[in-house]
Every structure is written in C-alpha cells, then in structure tokens.
Write an enzyme that holds these catalytic residues in place. Structure first.
Site, PDB file in Angstrom:
ATOM      1  N   LYS A  36      35.524  29.016  42.996  1.00  0.00           N
ATOM      2  CA  LYS A  36      35.412  28.221  41.763  1.00  0.00           C
ATOM      3  C   LYS A  36      36.157  26.901  41.915  1.00  0.00           C
ATOM      4  O   LYS A  36      37.034  26.750  42.772  1.00  0.00           O
ATOM      5  CB  LYS A  36      35.959  29.003  40.570  1.00  0.00           C
ATOM      6  CG  LYS A  36      37.504  29.112  40.509  1.00  0.00           C
ATOM      7  CD  LYS A  36      38.133  27.982  39.731  1.00  0.00           C
ATOM      8  CE  LYS A  36      39.632  27.981  39.671  1.00  0.00           C
ATOM      9  NZ  LYS A  36      40.361  27.866  40.928  1.00  0.00           N
ATOM     10  N   SER A 168      34.785  35.277  54.619  1.00  0.00           N
ATOM     11  CA  SER A 168      34.724  34.315  53.527  1.00  0.00           C
ATOM     12  C   SER A 168      34.404  32.928  54.044  1.00  0.00           C
ATOM     13  O   SER A 168      34.812  32.555  55.138  1.00  0.00           O
ATOM     14  CB  SER A 168      36.061  34.288  52.773  1.00  0.00           C
ATOM     15  OG  SER A 168      36.004  33.380  51.689  1.00  0.00           O
ATOM     16  N   GLY A 173      43.841  29.061  50.137  1.00  0.00           N
ATOM     17  CA  GLY A 173      44.994  28.277  49.709  1.00  0.00           C
ATOM     18  C   GLY A 173      44.666  26.872  49.278  1.00  0.00           C
ATOM     19  O   GLY A 173      45.538  26.005  49.256  1.00  0.00           O
ATOM     20  N   GLY A 175      43.036  26.191  46.279  1.00  0.00           N
ATOM     21  CA  GLY A 175      42.797  26.174  44.843  1.00  0.00           C
ATOM     22  C   GLY A 175      41.358  26.442  44.465  1.00  0.00           C
ATOM     23  O   GLY A 175      40.906  26.044  43.384  1.00  0.00           O
ATOM     24  N   LEU A 176      40.622  27.147  45.343  1.00  0.00           N
ATOM     25  CA  LEU A 176      39.199  27.401  45.103  1.00  0.00           C
ATOM     26  C   LEU A 176      38.902  28.852  44.721  1.00  0.00           C
ATOM     27  O   LEU A 176      37.755  29.289  44.751  1.00  0.00           O
ATOM     28  CB  LEU A 176      38.383  27.019  46.348  1.00  0.00           C
ATOM     29  CG  LEU A 176      38.506  25.563  46.788  1.00  0.00           C
ATOM     30  CD1 LEU A 176      37.723  25.325  48.071  1.00  0.00           C
ATOM     31  CD2 LEU A 176      38.029  24.609  45.685  1.00  0.00           C
ATOM     32  N   SER A 178      39.823  31.783  46.173  1.00  0.00           N
ATOM     33  CA  SER A 178      39.426  32.704  47.247  1.00  0.00           C
ATOM     34  C   SER A 178      39.916  34.119  46.989  1.00  0.00           C
ATOM     35  O   SER A 178      39.189  35.096  47.237  1.00  0.00           O
ATOM     36  CB  SER A 178      39.948  32.197  48.604  1.00  0.00           C
ATOM     37  OG  SER A 178      41.364  32.113  48.603  1.00  0.00           O
ATOM     38  N   SER A 179      41.138  34.282  46.474  1.00  0.00           N
ATOM     39  CA  SER A 179      41.651  35.634  46.228  1.00  0.00           C
ATOM     40  C   SER A 179      40.873  36.322  45.112  1.00  0.00           C
ATOM     41  O   SER A 179      40.613  37.529  45.180  1.00  0.00           O
ATOM     42  CB  SER A 179      43.145  35.590  45.876  1.00  0.00           C
ATOM     43  OG  SER A 179      43.371  34.970  44.634  1.00  0.00           O
ATOM     44  N   GLU A 224      43.819  40.684  40.963  1.00  0.00           N
ATOM     45  CA  GLU A 224      44.500  39.395  40.881  1.00  0.00           C
ATOM     46  C   GLU A 224      45.954  39.557  40.434  1.00  0.00           C
ATOM     47  O   GLU A 224      46.839  38.841  40.901  1.00  0.00           O
ATOM     48  CB  GLU A 224      43.752  38.474  39.902  1.00  0.00           C
ATOM     49  CG  GLU A 224      42.520  37.813  40.488  1.00  0.00           C
ATOM     50  CD  GLU A 224      42.896  36.656  41.385  1.00  0.00           C
ATOM     51  OE1 GLU A 224      42.950  35.501  40.918  1.00  0.00           O
ATOM     52  OE2 GLU A 224      43.168  36.907  42.564  1.00  0.00           O
ATOM     53  N   ASP A 235      39.803  32.523  37.203  1.00  0.00           N
ATOM     54  CA  ASP A 235      39.164  32.575  38.520  1.00  0.00           C
ATOM     55  C   ASP A 235      38.251  33.793  38.653  1.00  0.00           C
ATOM     56  O   ASP A 235      37.094  33.679  39.085  1.00  0.00           O
ATOM     57  CB  ASP A 235      40.217  32.605  39.630  1.00  0.00           C
ATOM     58  CG  ASP A 235      40.912  31.268  39.815  1.00  0.00           C
ATOM     59  OD1 ASP A 235      40.760  30.395  38.937  1.00  0.00           O
ATOM     60  OD2 ASP A 235      41.612  31.093  40.828  1.00  0.00           O
TER      61      ASP A 235
END
Length: 527
Positions: A36, A168, A173, A175-176, A178-179, A224, A235
C-alpha cells in the site's frame, strides 16, 4: 490417489479391514496480497485528520505445500529475508492456546495479544536463527512470532504438516506495508486450511464477500500487532480489501474510522524507492517539535493537508465521478502536488525525495509526492493524461487537432497523441522513450523505480497452485516449491506467479491471469 482398504476374509468368515483408508493431502495453493501507499494525508493523520491509503500492484505471494503426516513438522521459508525454520508440531504449546479463556475461534475479534500465549511461544521463537547477527535475528524473531501466533490460534494439533514459502515483490522497510501484506497472506492461508472462508466464487453476494475480507483482515491485524505492537490497522485493511480506504483516528482511545473507497480508480503509478533508510518515529517527532515551536502555523499546515484529503474524498464519492475523465484525474493530481508542498513545509521531505521529484517533473510525466513518513522511503507519481513533453510533439507546440491510433506500438516518435488518453495507455515509441530515459536517470543516481498500478485488488487465491505460463503444458503448470524458489527477483516472481503481469506500459485493465480469484465487493463480490 488415496490408498484403498483391502477386505480380508479369515477362516471364521468374519470380515475385517486390513487398514483404514487414508485421507488425500490438500493440494498446494497460493495466496497473494498487495502492498500500500499513503496517497493523501500522512502526518496530519496523527493529529486526527483523514488520510487516504490505496493498494499497489506490488505483492507478496505465499505458497502452501502439504506434507505427508509422517513429517509432523511445520516449516516457514521466507528466502527474501534468509529465514527458514521448522518446528515439530507435537512440541508446540497447543495446550496453552486451547486452554479455557485462551482459545480463539476464526470468527473472534482479537484486539490485543495475550501475554501468556506469547510467553508460551517464546522458547520456540528463540530457537529461530540462533547464530544470525543481532539485527537479522530481531527481524527473524518478529516474523516467526507473528507466524506462530496466527498458526497456533487458528490451526490445531491435528493440522497436517505444511511448508509455507513466501516471496515478495514489495521493498521491505520502505513504508509500503510489506509486513501487513505478509500477515494478510498467512491469515488467509490458515483460514482457507480450516475451511473458514468460502470463495471467492461466482455466486458470492457482496455482503458475504465483505465478511470474508473482514475475517482475513481481523487476523491479519493480529499478525501486525505481533510485529508492530500498536499498528493503526490501515495497512492490513488496504491489503485485505484492495482499492483504497479513508482512514481517520480522532480519539486514540477508540478504534479508527476506516471507510472503504470502492470507487477509487485503478491508475498507472510510478513508485521510486530512494533506498534512504528512515525512521517513522523521527519524522513524527519533527512535526511534533515544529508544532510546539510554531503552533498556529503548523496547525494551519495540518488543517490544509486534511482539506486536501477531504477534497479528494469528496470527488471520489461524488455521484457523477468518472475515473476516466482527464479533468477528474487532473484534480487528483493537483492535490498530490499540493500535499507534497505542505509536507515539505513540515520538514519531512529529504534531498533524495526532492531530487526524484525534480527529475520526474522535468519530464512533465506526472504529479509526484513523498508517501509515508518521509525522510527517505518512497515517492509516488500519478501519470498525467498528457505529459508536457508530449504536448509539443511536432516541435512547434501545435498538434493541429490530429489524432492517431494510440494503441499502436509502431507510432513514430513524432506522432501526435490524443490528449484525452493516458500516456501509459498509449503505445507510442516516444512514451517508451520517456519512461526508459527516466529509468536510466533514476538508476544512475541510485534510485529504484517500479512501474505499478494504484487502487487494484486485495487478497487473492490460486487454488490449486496451477497457472498457464505460456509453456503449453496441458492443464497448466503446477507451481511447486522448487520453481517458486528458483524465480529470480521481482521480475521472475511476477513472470511465474504474478496475478496480472501488467506493467504501466500497457493499458490498466482488470486482466487477471487465469486461476487467480479475488473478492471484489464493488463488482458484485467475485472476480
């Protein structure tokens, strides 16, 4: 094929069964979820203003492979972060997770982590990557903890042995999200395995579709929490449902307001990673310090950012909104430019972000802003219906009203183009030249460019893990662990299992590779 039970008739005439018929293994399947970006409203959202976040077509892919019951192990393989670990199923703390008052069910709403459950997991997390450097080990333990908490909450002691292999295409890391994308994949996979999800299927009504997404989203939020402690929830919500959401938290003692924006258009997007590490906490602290020193000015800037988001939301939800209208796109693009300027005024940009914006603005190709906390990370660019560079294609600034076939790749670099068409929808050589030149410039300065789309699908399922990859295999190509692990980089993953395989160089259409299915409540529930 399941083995057959063979009847034996002994001398006394009593019929006996030699062995019980075995249960066939669940076929390998895949789950995918997007990353995102924050489109409007970062930093102001910390102070109660609304923000809009949208899905991007960079995604995580999780392959779930069943093993025979004799293995009695569950394995997590995340090669992108060099993580692989197996646990013996019989050694895991099932008794603690299934104890009265502790047991959770797939339909439960979990809003906090149980300290007793975390304590019971800890020895099994400590066993992961014991010889890795401290920084790597921290990432591995965080990831393993999230996986185990979900696995022990949703699975059971009788769960069949499995290998969970994740790849992935989302930069980690940056800010998109990923986690969150990974948490959504794990959540959806486990819910599918215990048959707590129906669909996506052709006859699924929108209400049921939204229930399925919400079920995945709730458990992804649990994952999360394991990683971030106190996540906002935006997210995992975007990653689960796709498209975009309006997010606002005016009272931190209450849940945030999260409103899906099903009308958000799918747009071609350039995403550029500065490769500059940044700290969200540091950037948030900058704004807080500025607000203390210059309260009235800072408050006005934050209010202005809130108005930017509200203006975008008003347009997106207006009855006559047309996502193909150049006027509507220009409105959204202008808001991107304004939003970035306000973030610069807050002091959260970075010289590398400004350099990216300078390079892209020079081409006239679109509207650019930082996304997320700033101080590094990524920028996003929504492409203009007609970039400035293309408006003078015949060298004199006048296209004489001529229009040519915009879908042809054979157009001469001096051809005029339809001003109402997106540059990315045009197959002109000049368009390719602009993008290729831009990529070279950005890479020469150490930046990483992705051609992606904004506002696409959320979580998707490939059941079984079989795709048509142009290799003429009858019935499709089965995706196994070996093929999945062998795929090289983002391009290799997309080529092998990508849900669409569309870059911004082609028309942004809802073309999904055969086999992948999505919950789409905005289209009646199924795709």
């Amino acid at each position: 094929m399941a083995s057959q039970s063979l009847p034996i008739l002994p001398a006394n005439g009593t019929l006996q069964i030699k062995r019980k018929q075995s249960t066939p293994m669940m076929p390998a399947f895949m789950v995918s979820a997007p990353g995102k970006v924050i489109v409007y409203g970062e930093h102001a959202v910390v102070y109660g203003k609304p923000a809009i976040a949208a899905a991007i077509s960079l995604r995580s892919y999780l392959l779930v492979s069943s093993l025979s019951k004799s293995h009695r192990t569950v394995t997590m393989r995340f090669p992108d972060i060099q993580l692989e670990h197996s646990w013996n199923l019989d050694d895991l703390p099932w008794d603690t997770f299934s104890a009265p008052g502790k047991k959770k069910y797939y339909y439960d709403l979990v809003t906090s982590l149980d300290p007793d459950l975390i304590a019971a997991m800890q020895p099994h997390i400590d066993a992961v990557s014991p010889k890795a450097p401290a920084a790597i080990r921290k990432i591995h333990h965080s990831t393993a903890g999230s996986f185990l908490y979900l696995f022990l909450s949703l699975a059971s002691r009788k769960t069949a042995p499995c290998v969970y292999t994740l790849r992935s295409t989302i930069p980690i890391g940056a800010g998109l999200g990923s986690s969150a994308s990974i948490s959504v994949c794990i959540s959806a996979a486990l819910l599918l395995q215990i048959r707590a999800l129906s669909g996506p299927h052709q006859d699924q009504p929108p209400q049921e579709c939204e229930l399925q997404i919400e079920r995945i989203n709730r458990w992804a939020f649990v994952g999360e929490m394991c990683i971030h402690g106190n996540p906002s929830g935006v997210d995992n919500t975007v990653s689960s449902g796709g498209k975009a959401v309006l997010f606002q938290r005016q009272d931190y003692n209450k849940p945030p307001l999260v409103t899906p924006l099903h009308s958000f258009p799918e747009l071609p997007l350039l995403l550029v990673n500065t490769r500059q590490s940044r700290s969200t906490a540091t950037e948030v602290a900058k704004v807080s310090t500025l607000r203390t020193a210059h309260s009235a000015l800072t408050e006005n800037i934050l209010n202005a950012i809130g108005l930017v988001t509200e203006s975008a939301h008003q347009l997106l939800t207006s009855p006559g909104f047309d996502s193909t209208s150049p006027t509507a796109l220009k409105h959204l693009g202008d808001l991107i430019t304004i939003n970035h300027g306000l973030l610069v005024a807050l002091g959260v940009s970075h010289p590398k972000l400004e350099r990216i914006r300078e390079i892209i603005d020079h081409t006239g190709i679109g509207w650019t802003k930082l996304t997320g906390a700033g101080g590094g990370g990524c920028s996003i660019t929504i492409l203009k219906p007609q970039p400035t560079t293309l408006q003078n294609v015949n060298g004199n600034g006048n296209n004489n009203g001529a229009h040519h076939d915009s879908s042809s790749d054979e157009s001469d670099s001096n051809s005029e183009v339809d001003c109402s068409a997106s540059i990315i929808s045009n197959g002109t050589k000049l368009k390719h030249k602009i993008l290729d030149s831009l990529e070279v410039k950005l890479e020469n300065e150490g930046f990483e460019k992705f051609e992606t789309t904004l506002g696409g699908d959320g979580v998707g399922v490939l059941w079984p893990a079989v795709l048509h990859n142009g290799n003429e295999e009858e019935g499709g190509e089965e995706i196994d662990q070996e093929k999945f692990l062998r795929a090289e980089g983002t391009a290799g993953i997309e080529r092998l299992v990508g849900v669409a395989g569309l870059g911004v160089r082609r028309k942004v259409e809802r073309e999904v590779r055969e086999g992948w299915k999505f919950w789409r409540p905005w289209e009646g529930g199924f795709a």
